[in-house]
Scaffold this active site. Structure first.
Site, mmCIF file in Angstrom:
data_model
loop_
_atom_site.group_PDB
_atom_site.id
_atom_site.type_symbol
_atom_site.label_atom_id
_atom_site.label_comp_id
_atom_site.label_asym_id
_atom_site.label_seq_id
_atom_site.Cartn_x
_atom_site.Cartn_y
_atom_site.Cartn_z
ATOM 1 N N ARG A 143 0.830 -1.205 0.000
ATOM 2 C CA ARG A 143 0.000 0.000 0.000
ATOM 3 C C ARG A 143 0.869 1.261 0.000
ATOM 4 N NH1 ARG A 143 -5.060 -2.009 0.342
ATOM 5 N NH2 ARG A 143 -5.146 -4.040 1.346
ATOM 6 N N ASP A 144 0.470 2.236 -0.824
ATOM 7 C CA ASP A 144 1.174 3.522 -0.887
ATOM 8 C C ASP A 144 1.039 4.222 0.472
ATOM 9 O OD1 ASP A 144 1.919 5.578 -3.538
ATOM 10 O OD2 ASP A 144 1.659 6.459 -1.560
ATOM 11 N N ILE A 145 2.129 4.806 0.964
ATOM 12 C CA ILE A 145 2.059 5.461 2.281
ATOM 13 C C ILE A 145 1.342 6.811 2.205
ATOM 14 C CG2 ILE A 145 4.074 4.354 3.356
ATOM 15 C CD1 ILE A 145 5.660 6.948 2.655
ATOM 16 N N VAL A 175 10.132 7.862 -6.994
ATOM 17 C CA VAL A 175 11.162 6.896 -6.590
ATOM 18 C C VAL A 175 11.696 6.249 -7.857
ATOM 19 C CG1 VAL A 175 11.628 4.772 -5.301
ATOM 20 C CG2 VAL A 175 10.043 6.469 -4.363
ATOM 21 N N HIS A 211 7.592 1.401 -10.590
ATOM 22 C CA HIS A 211 6.443 0.974 -9.786
ATOM 23 C C HIS A 211 5.175 1.307 -10.552
ATOM 24 C CE1 HIS A 211 7.834 4.994 -8.493
ATOM 25 N NE2 HIS A 211 6.584 5.308 -8.181
ATOM 26 N N HIS A 219 1.311 2.069 -10.198
ATOM 27 C CA HIS A 219 0.275 2.485 -9.255
ATOM 28 C C HIS A 219 -1.049 1.835 -9.635
ATOM 29 C CE1 HIS A 219 2.347 6.023 -7.367
ATOM 30 N NE2 HIS A 219 3.010 6.049 -8.522
ATOM 31 N N ASN A 276 4.678 6.303 -13.899
ATOM 32 C CA ASN A 276 5.251 7.625 -14.087
ATOM 33 C C ASN A 276 6.710 7.470 -14.468
ATOM 34 O OD1 ASN A 276 2.876 8.915 -13.248
ATOM 35 N ND2 ASN A 276 3.485 8.789 -11.098
#
Lengths: 114, 114
Positions: A29-31, A96, A100, A102, A87
């Site tokens: 999970r994205d923070i 980052v 990744h 999303h 991205n």
């Protein structure tokens, strides 16, 4: 890549809310979630950006999409729908430099996409 | 799928500004662009949504990402950056039910992504 936060997370050196893991890919999970469901799918292999994917990574990146599909089902957002995003570099909003994917859902996503 | 506008576009029955074509994939400019560069990458094969991708489509969907990478380079937005998006179903904002990967760039993309 000892200074990559995602590589450190993979090694368990940083805490994360992991929802999926196999020999190629991890998802957590994205923070800083931007939707009720906001999960990141990353390869264990350090790949800096989408630009750095080689033809040999075709199966791996395809797998990332299929894992996202499975997680969407697991999170019960597959029927209402979701958005998948890569991205790349600054204009893309990459935060980052370890690729990744999303996965966002649980609300209606707007258009344009940022 | 004779009633699918993307299948009709692939057959040449509808006009489009095609930027790339091979035996698996076609790419063309979005008719309602949301960025200076806004291109759609679609498989020739009719696949309704990301949910409908089968494990056998893993290479195909991986190829869509790699083709997007090449087109970003061709459009000279690879270094500044770009965003890649799959929308699935209504919450995702899917407008045409033939899977398509959005490539947006030529400006800074915002966060959240819609």
């Amino acid at each position: 890549m000892t200074d990559c936060i995602f590589c450190r997370l993979i090694k368990g050196e940083l805490p994360s809310d992991i929802v999926y893991r196999d020999d190629d890919v991890i998802a957590f999970r994205d923070i800083d979630p931007k939707a009720p469901v906001h999960i990141l799918i990353i390869p264990l292999k350090h790949i800096r950006t989408v630009n750095d994917l080689s033809p040999a990574d075709q199966m791996l990146v395809g797998k990332m999409i299929l894992i996202a599909q499975k997680i969407a089902e697991q999170e019960r957002i597959d029927q209402r729908g979701y958005r998948l995003i890569f991205n790349c570099n600054r204009d893309g909003g990459q935060a980052v430099y370890h690729i990744h994917l999303h996965l966002l859902g649980g609300r209606g996503m707007h258009w344009p996409p940022g």
